[in-house]
Motif scaffolding. Sequence first.
Motif: not given
Length: 85
Positions: A1-22
């Motif tokens: 939730i912090y910084n809306n990482g999922l919404k803003n496409n800035t969340l990374k897991l294991n170095g990979q960006k998580i993009d819900l559009a994918n």
Amino acid sequence: IYNNGLKNNTLKLNGQKIDLANIRNPILNIYALNDYFWSTNTPSALAELHGSQHYESFIYEGGHIGVFVGETAIKTIPPRIAQFV
């Protein structure tokens, strides 16, 4: 939730960006109207961020725990999932 990482496409897991559009798989988003952990805006935001051709939401009129163990949930959620599948 912090910084809306999922919404803003800035969340990374294991170095990979998580993009819900994918997300291309069908999505049935089930969430509780009276959830005390998340506001209703949180799960409903997925409707605008995914890349699926088939998206449905089911709003359960209960709370966070009730979605899993409530008597009404047991009668309504499994049939809704079966209908979706």
